[in-house]
Design a protein around this motif. Structure first.
Motif, short mmCIF file in Angstrom:
data_model
loop_
_atom_site.label_atom_id
_atom_site.label_comp_id
_atom_site.label_asym_id
_atom_site.label_seq_id
_atom_site.Cartn_x
_atom_site.Cartn_y
_atom_site.Cartn_z
N ALA A 88 -1.87 -7.18 -12.29
CA ALA A 88 -1.19 -6.59 -11.14
C ALA A 88 -2.05 -5.52 -10.47
CB ALA A 88 0.14 -5.99 -11.58
N ALA A 89 -2.72 -4.72 -11.29
CA ALA A 89 -3.56 -3.65 -10.75
C ALA A 89 -4.73 -4.23 -9.96
CB ALA A 89 -4.07 -2.77 -11.88
N GLU A 90 -5.38 -5.24 -10.53
CA GLU A 90 -6.53 -5.85 -9.84
C GLU A 90 -6.10 -6.47 -8.52
OE1 GLU A 90 -9.92 -9.26 -10.67
OE2 GLU A 90 -9.11 -8.11 -12.38
N SER A 91 -4.98 -7.15 -8.53
CA SER A 91 -4.48 -7.76 -7.30
C SER A 91 -4.14 -6.71 -6.25
CB SER A 91 -3.24 -8.62 -7.61
OG SER A 91 -3.57 -9.70 -8.44
N TRP A 92 -3.52 -5.62 -6.66
CA TRP A 92 -3.12 -4.56 -5.73
C TRP A 92 -4.34 -3.92 -5.08
CZ3 TRP A 92 0.88 -3.54 -3.05
CH2 TRP A 92 1.15 -2.25 -2.55
N LEU A 93 -5.40 -3.72 -5.84
CA LEU A 93 -6.61 -3.10 -5.31
C LEU A 93 -7.34 -4.00 -4.32
CD1 LEU A 93 -7.89 -1.54 -8.65
CD2 LEU A 93 -7.13 -0.24 -6.64
N CYS A 94 -7.01 -5.28 -4.32
CA CYS A 94 -7.63 -6.24 -3.41
C CYS A 94 -6.68 -6.74 -2.33
CB CYS A 94 -8.18 -7.43 -4.21
SG CYS A 94 -9.57 -6.99 -5.28
N ASP A 95 -5.50 -6.16 -2.27
CA ASP A 95 -4.49 -6.59 -1.30
C ASP A 95 -4.60 -5.70 -0.06
OD1 ASP A 95 -2.20 -7.18 0.17
OD2 ASP A 95 -0.93 -7.37 -1.61
N PRO A 96 -4.83 -6.28 1.13
CA PRO A 96 -4.93 -5.44 2.33
C PRO A 96 -3.67 -4.66 2.63
CG PRO A 96 -4.83 -7.79 2.90
CD PRO A 96 -5.03 -7.71 1.42
N VAL A 97 -2.53 -5.13 2.15
CA VAL A 97 -1.28 -4.40 2.36
C VAL A 97 -1.28 -3.06 1.64
CG1 VAL A 97 1.21 -4.46 1.93
CG2 VAL A 97 0.04 -6.52 2.73
N SER A 98 -1.95 -2.98 0.50
CA SER A 98 -1.92 -1.75 -0.33
C SER A 98 -2.67 -0.60 0.32
CB SER A 98 -2.50 -2.04 -1.70
OG SER A 98 -3.92 -2.16 -1.64
N GLU A 99 -3.74 -0.92 1.05
CA GLU A 99 -4.62 0.09 1.64
C GLU A 99 -5.20 1.03 0.58
OE1 GLU A 99 -2.55 1.97 4.89
OE2 GLU A 99 -2.89 0.24 6.19
#
Length: 256
Positions: free
Chosen positions: A43-54
């Motif tokens: 989940a952390a890796e995906s979040w760091l690569c998600d443009p939505v997270s910024e």
């Protein structure tokens, strides 16, 4: 892919879209260590690569020591948020951000595995060698964002890193009885404490009044350098540990 570490160096590449050019510099002088604070590494890796997270980081270090690079060191990753150190507020432009997989305080806060710490040490050594980063410029997220962030937290083994010349550390002065400065106090001793914290790098206003913001900075200092008790009270152990840190950098309080 220029600017990314080679796969044969044991680093996986997964590019995050969340970055932009550095501002005011073309190379970092600081490393900021974080924990991910999410239930799973995936989940952390995906979040760091998600443009939505910024949000992003230059590197992510998994529990087994595997390293993922997401942003080139020459670019500005979005990891520190609102933060400051030694009067610089755009920490992202001047730093390399390393996220260390750990669910954090909200999800049990386990110990950091040995293999993970070994990987963090090796990664930091490489970054320091490439950019000439000195040990005292390897900081916790909680150092540059007191109160807002507590990572990588009091369980992070700063002493172990320092033995490898990664990070600044002195043996904390033992906790004992005696007078202490606390919220509501005021006067010369409070001003001296604030001055020493500011001289080391923390964002604290020198007012001579031990207010809530000073308490937050003291707690952040304790979390990194005197984690046996984190209460925001500047007891003798806290003050003398801070003085020893300054002295080890050949900075005396008389210079303030």
């Amino acid at each position: 892919m220029s600017g990314f570490l080679a796969d044969h160096a044991g680093v996986e590449i997964r590019v995050s879209p969340n970055f932009n050019p550095r501002r005011g510099t073309d190379r970092p002088d600081t490393i900021i260590l974080h924990y991910t604070g999410m239930p799973t590494a995936k989940a952390a890796e995906s979040w760091l690569c998600d443009p939505v997270s910024e949000v992003s980081s230059h590197y992510l270090v998994h529990e087994d020591g595997a390293i993922v690079q997401m942003v080139r060191e020459s670019d500005r990753a979005w990891h520190a948020g609102k933060s400051s150190w030694r009067g610089v507020s755009d920490i992202n432009s001047w730093s390399v951000g390393i996220e260390i997989v750990n669910p954090g305080h909200e999800f049990g806060y386990p110990e950091f595995p040995d293999r993970q710490i070994e990987a963090v040490i090796a990664l930091c050594q490489g970054i320091c060698g490439r950019h000439g980063i000195v040990p005292e410029r390897i900081l916790a997220h909680s150092d540059v964002a007191p109160g807002r962030k507590v990572d990588p937290g009091e369980k992070f083994p700063w002493k172990r890193l320092a033995t490898a010349n990664v990070g600044h550390f002195v043996e904390p002065v033992p906790i004992g009885d005696g007078p202490a400065l606390k919220n509501g106090d005021r006067g010369r001793l409070v001003e001296e404490l604030q001055s020493m914290l500011e001289l080391y790098g923390y964002g604290v206003e020198i007012t001579g009044i031990f207010d809530a913001s000073t308490e937050i900075v003291v707690a952040a200092f304790q979390r990194h350098f005197r984690p046996a008790r984190i209460d925001g009270v500047a007891d003798a152990s806290t003050v003398e540990t801070l003085r020893r840190l300054l002295s080890s950098l050949h900075i005396s309080f008389a210079q303030v």
